[in-house]
Design a protein around this motif. Structure first.
Motif, PDB file in Angstrom:
ATOM      1  N   LYS A 241       0.835  -1.198   0.000  1.00  0.00           N
ATOM      2  CA  LYS A 241       0.000   0.000   0.000  1.00  0.00           C
ATOM      3  C   LYS A 241       0.867   1.244   0.000  1.00  0.00           C
ATOM      4  CE  LYS A 241      -0.481   0.076   5.055  1.00  0.00           C
ATOM      5  NZ  LYS A 241      -1.439   0.032   6.185  1.00  0.00           N
ATOM      6  N   CYS A 242       0.259   2.354  -0.350  1.00  0.00           N
ATOM      7  CA  CYS A 242       0.924   3.650  -0.342  1.00  0.00           C
ATOM      8  C   CYS A 242       1.007   4.134   1.107  1.00  0.00           C
ATOM      9  CB  CYS A 242       0.152   4.637  -1.203  1.00  0.00           C
ATOM     10  SG  CYS A 242       0.637   6.359  -0.951  1.00  0.00           S
ATOM     11  N   GLU A 243       2.213   4.290   1.614  1.00  0.00           N
ATOM     12  CA  GLU A 243       2.374   4.695   3.010  1.00  0.00           C
ATOM     13  C   GLU A 243       1.889   6.123   3.241  1.00  0.00           C
ATOM     14  OE1 GLU A 243       6.328   4.030   4.311  1.00  0.00           O
ATOM     15  OE2 GLU A 243       6.272   1.863   3.953  1.00  0.00           O
ATOM     16  N   GLU A 244       1.980   6.956   2.203  1.00  0.00           N
ATOM     17  CA  GLU A 244       1.580   8.359   2.339  1.00  0.00           C
ATOM     18  C   GLU A 244       0.086   8.496   2.612  1.00  0.00           C
ATOM     19  OE1 GLU A 244       1.507  12.461  -0.359  1.00  0.00           O
ATOM     20  OE2 GLU A 244       2.463  10.632  -1.123  1.00  0.00           O
ATOM     21  N   HIS A 245      -0.729   7.737   1.848  1.00  0.00           N
ATOM     22  CA  HIS A 245      -2.187   7.854   1.979  1.00  0.00           C
ATOM     23  C   HIS A 245      -2.829   6.604   2.581  1.00  0.00           C
ATOM     24  CE1 HIS A 245      -2.022  11.544  -0.336  1.00  0.00           C
ATOM     25  NE2 HIS A 245      -1.356  10.924  -1.288  1.00  0.00           N
ATOM     26  N   HIS A 246      -2.019   5.600   2.903  1.00  0.00           N
ATOM     27  CA  HIS A 246      -2.506   4.342   3.480  1.00  0.00           C
ATOM     28  C   HIS A 246      -3.550   3.670   2.591  1.00  0.00           C
ATOM     29  CE1 HIS A 246      -0.308   5.275   7.155  1.00  0.00           C
ATOM     30  NE2 HIS A 246      -0.862   6.473   7.139  1.00  0.00           N
ATOM     31  N   LEU A 247      -3.368   3.803   1.279  1.00  0.00           N
ATOM     32  CA  LEU A 247      -4.267   3.172   0.313  1.00  0.00           C
ATOM     33  C   LEU A 247      -3.584   1.960  -0.310  1.00  0.00           C
ATOM     34  CD1 LEU A 247      -5.721   6.261  -1.598  1.00  0.00           C
ATOM     35  CD2 LEU A 247      -6.973   4.708  -0.086  1.00  0.00           C
ATOM     36  N   PRO A 248      -4.302   0.843  -0.446  1.00  0.00           N
ATOM     37  CA  PRO A 248      -3.718  -0.313  -1.128  1.00  0.00           C
ATOM     38  C   PRO A 248      -3.320   0.044  -2.553  1.00  0.00           C
ATOM     39  CG  PRO A 248      -5.745  -0.929   0.011  1.00  0.00           C
ATOM     40  CD  PRO A 248      -5.668   0.574   0.048  1.00  0.00           C
ATOM     41  N   ASN A 249      -2.229  -0.554  -3.025  1.00  0.00           N
ATOM     42  CA  ASN A 249      -1.771  -0.270  -4.382  1.00  0.00           C
ATOM     43  C   ASN A 249      -2.813  -0.628  -5.432  1.00  0.00           C
ATOM     44  OD1 ASN A 249       0.895   0.859  -4.052  1.00  0.00           O
ATOM     45  ND2 ASN A 249       1.565  -1.156  -3.347  1.00  0.00           N
ATOM     46  N   VAL A 250      -3.635  -1.642  -5.142  1.00  0.00           N
ATOM     47  CA  VAL A 250      -4.662  -2.019  -6.109  1.00  0.00           C
ATOM     48  C   VAL A 250      -5.677  -0.878  -6.283  1.00  0.00           C
ATOM     49  CG1 VAL A 250      -6.156  -3.190  -4.410  1.00  0.00           C
ATOM     50  CG2 VAL A 250      -6.273  -3.827  -6.837  1.00  0.00           C
ATOM     51  N   ASN A 251      -5.958  -0.135  -5.224  1.00  0.00           N
ATOM     52  CA  ASN A 251      -6.869   1.009  -5.330  1.00  0.00           C
ATOM     53  C   ASN A 251      -6.262   2.116  -6.195  1.00  0.00           C
ATOM     54  OD1 ASN A 251      -7.921  -0.603  -3.248  1.00  0.00           O
ATOM     55  ND2 ASN A 251      -8.926   1.144  -2.301  1.00  0.00           N
ATOM     56  N   LEU A 252      -4.955   2.319  -6.058  1.00  0.00           N
ATOM     57  CA  LEU A 252      -4.271   3.324  -6.875  1.00  0.00           C
ATOM     58  C   LEU A 252      -4.284   2.893  -8.344  1.00  0.00           C
ATOM     59  CD1 LEU A 252      -1.198   4.015  -4.561  1.00  0.00           C
ATOM     60  CD2 LEU A 252      -3.265   5.394  -4.776  1.00  0.00           C
ATOM     61  N   PHE A 253      -4.096   1.583  -8.576  1.00  0.00           N
ATOM     62  CA  PHE A 253      -4.139   1.047  -9.940  1.00  0.00           C
ATOM     63  C   PHE A 253      -5.516   1.285 -10.566  1.00  0.00           C
ATOM     64  CE2 PHE A 253      -5.711  -2.663 -12.348  1.00  0.00           C
ATOM     65  CZ  PHE A 253      -4.951  -2.529 -13.504  1.00  0.00           C
ATOM     66  N   VAL A 254      -6.572   0.962  -9.839  1.00  0.00           N
ATOM     67  CA  VAL A 254      -7.932   1.134 -10.357  1.00  0.00           C
ATOM     68  C   VAL A 254      -8.204   2.607 -10.660  1.00  0.00           C
ATOM     69  CG1 VAL A 254     -10.379   1.018  -9.741  1.00  0.00           C
ATOM     70  CG2 VAL A 254      -8.879  -0.942  -9.293  1.00  0.00           C
ATOM     71  N   ALA A 255      -7.762   3.486  -9.773  1.00  0.00           N
ATOM     72  CA  ALA A 255      -7.987   4.924  -9.984  1.00  0.00           C
ATOM     73  C   ALA A 255      -7.311   5.413 -11.262  1.00  0.00           C
ATOM     74  CB  ALA A 255      -7.482   5.716  -8.779  1.00  0.00           C
ATOM     75  N   MET A 256      -6.101   4.931 -11.518  1.00  0.00           N
ATOM     76  CA  MET A 256      -5.391   5.334 -12.740  1.00  0.00           C
ATOM     77  C   MET A 256      -6.049   4.723 -13.977  1.00  0.00           C
ATOM     78  SD  MET A 256      -1.376   5.227 -11.548  1.00  0.00           S
ATOM     79  CE  MET A 256      -0.779   5.839 -13.131  1.00  0.00           C
ATOM     80  N   MET A 257      -6.519   3.488 -13.868  1.00  0.00           N
ATOM     81  CA  MET A 257      -7.191   2.835 -15.000  1.00  0.00           C
ATOM     82  C   MET A 257      -8.453   3.596 -15.396  1.00  0.00           C
ATOM     83  SD  MET A 257      -5.913  -0.147 -16.275  1.00  0.00           S
ATOM     84  CE  MET A 257      -7.171  -1.399 -16.579  1.00  0.00           C
ATOM     85  N   GLU A 258      -9.094   4.243 -14.429  1.00  0.00           N
ATOM     86  CA  GLU A 258     -10.343   4.936 -14.711  1.00  0.00           C
ATOM     87  C   GLU A 258     -10.142   6.355 -15.239  1.00  0.00           C
ATOM     88  OE1 GLU A 258     -12.873   4.172 -11.117  1.00  0.00           O
ATOM     89  OE2 GLU A 258     -13.941   3.044 -12.666  1.00  0.00           O
ATOM     90  N   GLU A 259      -8.903   6.824 -15.286  1.00  0.00           N
ATOM     91  CA  GLU A 259      -8.643   8.148 -15.854  1.00  0.00           C
ATOM     92  C   GLU A 259      -8.821   8.086 -17.374  1.00  0.00           C
ATOM     93  OE1 GLU A 259      -5.323  10.487 -14.565  1.00  0.00           O
ATOM     94  OE2 GLU A 259      -5.110   9.297 -12.723  1.00  0.00           O
ATOM     95  N   ARG A 260      -9.642   8.957 -17.891  1.00  0.00           N
ATOM     96  CA  ARG A 260      -9.968   8.953 -19.318  1.00  0.00           C
ATOM     97  C   ARG A 260      -8.726   9.087 -20.199  1.00  0.00           C
ATOM     98  NH1 ARG A 260     -14.645   9.609 -22.014  1.00  0.00           N
ATOM     99  NH2 ARG A 260     -15.712  10.046 -20.051  1.00  0.00           N
ATOM    100  N   GLN A 261      -7.753   9.875 -19.758  1.00  0.00           N
ATOM    101  CA  GLN A 261      -6.564  10.116 -20.577  1.00  0.00           C
ATOM    102  C   GLN A 261      -5.708   8.864 -20.774  1.00  0.00           C
ATOM    103  OE1 GLN A 261      -3.465  12.511 -18.768  1.00  0.00           O
ATOM    104  NE2 GLN A 261      -4.247  12.107 -16.702  1.00  0.00           N
TER     105      GLN A 261
END
Length: 332
Positions: A241-261
């Motif tokens: 997970k991201c230590e800065e925001h305490h978010l699992p890396n899979v959540n960061l992956f999904v967020a980037m996948m959903e970016e239209r660009q």
């Protein structure tokens, strides 16, 4: 079981098989290093992994390529894939792994856990062209990195490059990567890169290599994506997970996948998701059905050859991924 599972299946492309052969170079302390108890490399799995490799003895590139194609681990893999091809067309992307390089372009052999040369992978693919497609590996800090990319693309017709940042000590945001990304974009090559924590190859180092897991943050690849490089994020950030925001890396992956660009430019693969430790990650990914066409099948072999070591099938049954009958068949 295999026949029933593959009946009606279209062509299968496995985008991640490790090109381990008798030409793979291991760190000299590989067998002495202690893996964490949660790792499949602990117990018999680690020995099985190491036994697929041996210390290369300095053969020429041509000799190494020929020897790699004839190594027992590759021959066994060819037999497995030939069997699967009886029921469904199956082709695999075979991965090389470059050594660690310092920022000044010099090779750092002491920090290199495992090295599988492009020559050995290209030799295996040439020997079995119906089964394998090569994925080369070029460290971006090498002084000849861009030249190497051009040679691979134009002479060897390689279309994909493999990175394992946690193990190869690659910071995708470092300025050294700018000309590398520019060349990849120019050559229309795809970067296949591990994201999230790494608990397999890094355990071959005496210290376990865990201090480099921050390099697996998927957001570090935003730089490459914005430059126009096509990226496949292996494991979908299943671990860590991201230590800065305490978010699992899979959540960061999904967020980037959903970016239209990034639609049409960013993809994922299922490497390592057969592990019981990642059963919850599979459930997370299952909720985002709109992303499924951009997530590729990947076995991450040889993990799949030690399935019961890395996957407690009862956990996958509990989460509804397989039936009790399928669990029994897998266990056998």
């Amino acid at each position: 079981f295999v026949k029933d599972a593959l009946t009606g299946t279209n062509d299968i492309v496995d985008v991640h098989i490790m090109g381990l052969s008798n030409q793979t170079v291991l760190h000299p302390n590989a067998l002495k290093a202690r893996a964490p108890l949660s790792s499949w490399l602990d117990m018999s799995g680690k020995r099985q992994f190491v036994q697929r490799c041996r210390q290369a003895t300095g053969e020429s590139s041509a000799e190494a390529a020929e020897l790699a194609a004839d190594s027992p681990g590759i021959v066994a893999l060819v037999e497995e894939l030939t069997f699967v091809n009886l029921y469904a067309p199956y082709k695999a992307v075979l991965h090389a792994l470059d050594a660690v390089y310092n920022l000044d372009g010099s090779k750092n052999q002491e920090r290199t856990a495992l090295e599988t040369s492009n020559e050995s992978v290209l030799g295996i693919c040439a020997a079995y062209p119906d089964l394998f497609v090569p994925c080369a590996s070029v460290h971006p800090y090498r002084q000849d990195a861009c030249e190497g990319l051009r040679h691979l693309a134009k002479t060897e017709r390689v279309r994909m490059i493999r990175w394992l940042p946690n193990v190869q000590v690659i910071d995708a945001e470092h300025p050294n990567c700018i000309p590398f990304f520019e060349t990849m974009k120019e050559l229309d090559m795809t970067l296949h890169v591990h994201i999230g924590d790494e608990h397999l190859v890094s355990t071959l180092l005496p210290n376990g290599g865990a201090e480099n897991n921050n390099l697996g943050d998927p957001r570090r690849l935003r730089f490459a994506l914005e430059m126009g490089v096509r990226v496949v994020m292996a494991t979908c950030g299943a671990s860590g997970k991201c230590e800065e925001h305490h978010l699992p890396n899979v959540n960061l992956f999904v967020a980037m996948m959903e970016e239209r660009q990034f639609i049409g430019r960013l993809f994922g693969d299922l490497s390592g998701l057969s592990s019981h430790e990642n059963a919850k990650v599979l459930k997370t990914l299952a909720r985002f059905s709109r992303l499924h066409p951009r997530i590729f099948y990947a076995s991450a072999h040889p993990q799949v050859s030690s399935f019961q070591v890395v996957a407690l099938t009862a956990v996958h049954w509990y989460h509804g991924h397989i039936s009790w009958h399928q669990r029994a068949l897998l266990n056998n």
